[in-house]
Write an enzyme that holds these catalytic residues in place. Structure first.
Site, PDB file in Angstrom:
ATOM      1  N   GLU A 119       4.507  -8.317   2.921  1.00 39.78           N
ATOM      2  CA  GLU A 119       5.248  -7.998   4.378  1.00 39.78           C
ATOM      3  C   GLU A 119       5.337  -9.058   5.208  1.00 39.78           C
ATOM      4  O   GLU A 119       6.409  -9.222   5.850  1.00 39.78           O
ATOM      5  CB  GLU A 119       4.177  -6.781   4.975  1.00 39.78           C
ATOM      6  CG  GLU A 119       4.246  -5.505   4.254  1.00 39.78           C
ATOM      7  CD  GLU A 119       3.503  -4.488   4.905  1.00 39.78           C
ATOM      8  OE1 GLU A 119       3.941  -3.349   5.254  1.00 39.78           O
ATOM      9  OE2 GLU A 119       2.149  -4.629   5.011  1.00 39.78           O
ATOM     10  N   GLU A 139       0.054   0.330  -1.438  1.00 36.38           N
ATOM     11  CA  GLU A 139      -0.436   1.394  -0.585  1.00 36.38           C
ATOM     12  C   GLU A 139      -0.439   2.807  -1.119  1.00 36.38           C
ATOM     13  O   GLU A 139      -1.611   3.412  -0.708  1.00 36.38           O
ATOM     14  CB  GLU A 139       0.096   1.319   0.803  1.00 36.38           C
ATOM     15  CG  GLU A 139      -0.163  -0.146   1.536  1.00 36.38           C
ATOM     16  CD  GLU A 139       0.785  -1.238   1.115  1.00 36.38           C
ATOM     17  OE1 GLU A 139       0.732  -2.321   1.697  1.00 36.38           O
ATOM     18  OE2 GLU A 139       1.688  -0.848   0.331  1.00 36.38           O
TER      19      GLU A 139
END
Length: 265
Positions: A119, A139
């Site tokens: 990210e 995730e």
């Protein structure tokens, strides 16, 4: 810039900052090998580091890299349960620091570049990857979704179909595929990563600072704009730069067949 050390760059958790004033370069180096996991406090400090370097007149280009064979396996998992809701709500703001920074930011990715490591790389302007690099947003395996802008930034780059494939299946993307899909700027052999980053730093710092800052801000702010709006804003920026000393220097250097000496004004 004073000679006093910036307090934002003191007692860093899991990373260090190196400044090479002669090359107008600063490196933010993840330094918690072998996996360079990123803790919750570290995310705040990374934001502070980008902000401090953005204000440092010695620095033209920032490089985000890591010690060892992996950029980062992601966040410290237990930290998600321990963090307060207020802290968690700041995750995306902290990890967006490279995008807000007015200076060019290069991510040098090798090995695992997962979760928050992916990210924060997506928030950078350029991603140079070694052939060992693997990108992933894992995730879903934890019963969660990316929380620091990963799925949103990725969708802008590769579209909804590929983003669903990566996010909803926790799928790993190889360096070569990342290049083919436009996620990576350049893919190089593992032993050539540092040289490729060095070359890009030298290329970027040869341009006019004001024009580079303007280009980055314009592109970031018009990403979601209508075409007509983006063109109009581009015209305003172009008009302003015509009044700059650097533009005059660039034109004169071109006609005199010499290298321009840009000053950032």
């Amino acid at each position: 810039m004073t000679d006093q050390p910036d307090p934002r760059l003191a007692r860093l958790d899991g990373f260090r900052v190196e400044i090479d004033a002669d090359r107008a370069r600063a490196d933010i180096v993840l330094a918690r090998p072998p996996m360079n996991t990123i803790s919750m406090p570290q995310r705040d400090q990374l934001r502070h580091a980008f902000e401090a370097l953005d204000e440092d007149g010695r620095v033209r280009v920032i490089v985000l890299r890591a010690d060892g064979e992996h950029f980062s396996s992601g966040g410290y998992i237990r930290g998600f349960l321990e963090a307060s809701p207020e802290h968690v709500s700041k995750l995306a703001w902290n990890i967006a620091a490279p995008a807000r920074c007015s200076k060019p930011v290069i991510a040098a990715n090798r090995g695992y570049t997962f979760g928050v490591g992916f990210e924060i790389s997506l928030a950078c302007d350029f991603r140079i990857v070694s052939e060992t690099c693997q990108y992933a947003l894992p995730e879903q395996k934890l019963g969660q979704i990316p929380g620091s802008g990963g799925s949103a930034r990725l969708q802008k780059i590769v579209g909804i179909t590929r983003t669903k494939d990566i996010v909803m299946r926790s799928r790993r993307i190889s360096a070569r595929q990342a290049l083919d899909w436009g996620i990576a700027t350049e893919c190089v052999p593992d032993d050539g990563l540092e040289a490729a980053v060095d070359a890009l730093v030298d290329e970027l710092r040869a341009f006019a600072p004001l024009a580079q800052r303007t280009a980055k801000r314009l592109l970031n702010e018009t990403e979601d704009a209508l075409l007509t709006t983006a063109i109009e804003l581009e015209g305003h920026c172009y008009s302003r730069l015509r009044q700059s000393d650097d533009f005059r220097e660039g034109v004169e250097a071109f006609h005199e067949k010499r290298k321009p000496n840009f000053t950032g004004s």
